[in-house]
Design a protein around this motif. Structure first.
Motif, PDB file in Angstrom:
ATOM      1  N   VAL A   4     -28.389 -15.776  -3.873  1.00 33.14           N
ATOM      2  CA  VAL A   4     -27.885 -17.205  -3.606  1.00 33.14           C
ATOM      3  C   VAL A   4     -28.899 -18.063  -4.451  1.00 33.14           C
ATOM      4  O   VAL A   4     -30.025 -18.163  -4.100  1.00 33.14           O
ATOM      5  N   GLN A   6     -29.461 -22.186  -4.558  1.00 32.58           N
ATOM      6  CA  GLN A   6     -29.202 -23.355  -4.125  1.00 32.58           C
ATOM      7  C   GLN A   6     -29.816 -24.614  -4.969  1.00 32.58           C
ATOM      8  O   GLN A   6     -31.127 -24.734  -5.085  1.00 32.58           O
ATOM      9  N   CYS A  23     -24.288 -24.459  -2.905  1.00 32.51           N
ATOM     10  CA  CYS A  23     -24.434 -23.315  -2.944  1.00 32.51           C
ATOM     11  C   CYS A  23     -23.679 -22.321  -3.634  1.00 32.51           C
ATOM     12  O   CYS A  23     -22.318 -22.556  -3.797  1.00 32.51           O
ATOM     13  N   TYR A  25     -23.237 -18.183  -5.035  1.00 28.18           N
ATOM     14  CA  TYR A  25     -23.562 -16.718  -4.727  1.00 28.18           C
ATOM     15  C   TYR A  25     -23.300 -15.797  -5.719  1.00 28.18           C
ATOM     16  O   TYR A  25     -22.399 -16.194  -6.693  1.00 28.18           O
ATOM     17  N   TRP A  35     -24.045 -20.800   6.590  1.00 27.07           N
ATOM     18  CA  TRP A  35     -25.027 -21.894   6.267  1.00 27.07           C
ATOM     19  C   TRP A  35     -25.718 -22.088   7.575  1.00 27.07           C
ATOM     20  O   TRP A  35     -25.275 -21.947   8.710  1.00 27.07           O
ATOM     21  N   SER A  73     -18.807 -20.354  -5.182  1.00 23.00           N
ATOM     22  CA  SER A  73     -19.529 -21.377  -4.398  1.00 23.00           C
ATOM     23  C   SER A  73     -19.091 -21.536  -2.997  1.00 23.00           C
ATOM     24  O   SER A  73     -18.056 -20.869  -2.654  1.00 23.00           O
ATOM     25  N   ASN A  75     -19.948 -24.724  -0.736  1.00 24.49           N
ATOM     26  CA  ASN A  75     -20.593 -26.030  -0.463  1.00 24.49           C
ATOM     27  C   ASN A  75     -20.487 -26.533   0.929  1.00 24.49           C
ATOM     28  O   ASN A  75     -19.458 -26.594   1.423  1.00 24.49           O
ATOM     29  N   CYS A  91     -28.208 -21.507   2.722  1.00 25.64           N
ATOM     30  CA  CYS A  91     -27.038 -20.865   2.312  1.00 25.64           C
ATOM     31  C   CYS A  91     -27.447 -19.192   2.376  1.00 25.64           C
ATOM     32  O   CYS A  91     -28.463 -18.870   1.884  1.00 25.64           O
ATOM     33  N   GLY A 104     -30.984 -18.431   0.187  1.00 27.69           N
ATOM     34  CA  GLY A 104     -31.363 -19.050  -0.874  1.00 27.69           C
ATOM     35  C   GLY A 104     -32.747 -19.797  -0.453  1.00 27.69           C
ATOM     36  O   GLY A 104     -33.037 -19.669   0.479  1.00 27.69           O
TER      37      GLY A 104
END
Lengths: 113, 113
Positions: A4, A6, A23, A25, A35, A73, A75, A91, A104
């Motif tokens: 991950v 960020q 975020c 991945y 999250w 992503s 987000n 994340c 992350g």
């Protein structure tokens, strides 16, 4: 291996402003995405998760996130930030037979009055 | 419901010593995972226990070991402590191994001097 990213280490917003935390991945199959929020000296609290189905997921405290497979992503968004939202946001990804959560490095959110 | 409880909250150890951290899962949960969170980093998966056996392990040396008891509580043991083992150790519990709804404790802050 799953991972991950960020991209934003620290974000500052004004109270009442909108928020988006990014975020990205890496995972070989369909991921489970999460999250979490961590206040100083506290453990992690789950805000929301994507397991399958609708790619727009709603969470607690007015947060939502959108899974975009084409962009890898997930987000996190909030339309109006409150001072109490100041915290660190993480994340995470997991999935398949690999049940571990891979996090992350986090994004620290500061909220200005 | 007490949630996930960890003890102690803080401790200080000397290099070379051994330490045991404890975790009681949330009521109804039978799976316990341990994470290490270094300062400024996201949590890193150490291992997961289910049915009193280690089911999955992250990239940590054998100095890190654990145990799960019949009541689902768990211990994390670290031998031959290094300065680099200083971190927040988080325990997470869930009602299945998939960790799709993991609840975290507040952590144990370990300082190695």
């Amino acid at each position: 291996a799953q991972s991950v990213t960020q991209p934003d280490i620290h974000i500052t917003v004004s109270e009442g402003a909108s928020l988006e935390l990014r975020c990205n991945y890496s995972y070989g199959a369909t991921p489970y995405l999460f999250w979490y929020v961590q206040s100083p000296g506290q453990g992690l609290q789950l805000l929301l998760k994507y397991l399958s189905g609708d790619t727009l997921v709603q969470g607690i405290k007015g947060f939502e996130a959108e899974f975009k497979r084409s962009q890898s992503s997930f987000n996190l968004r909030k339309p109006s930030v409150h001072w109490s939202d100041a915290a660190e946001y993480f994340c995470a990804v997991s999935g398949g037979s690999n049940y571990k959560l891979t996090f992350g490095k986090g994004t620290l959110l500061t909220v200005n009055p | 419901d007490a949630g996930v409880t960890q003890s102690p909250t803080h401790l200080i150890k000397t290099r070379g010593q051994q330490v045991t951290l404890r975790c009681s899962p949330k009521s109804g949960h039978d799976t316990v995972s341990w994470y290490q969170q270094a300062l400024g980093q996201g949590p890193q998966f150490i291992f997961q226990y289910y049915e009193e056996e280690e089911r999955q392990r992250g990239n940590f040396p054998d100095r890190f070991s654990g145990h799960q008891f019949p009541n689902y509580s768990s211990e994390l043991n670290v031998n031959a402590l290094l300065l680099g083992d200083s971190a927040l150790y988080l325990c997470a519990s869930s009602w299945d191994r998939t960790n799709t709804e993991a609840f975290f404790g507040q952590g144990t802050r370990l300082t190695v001097v």
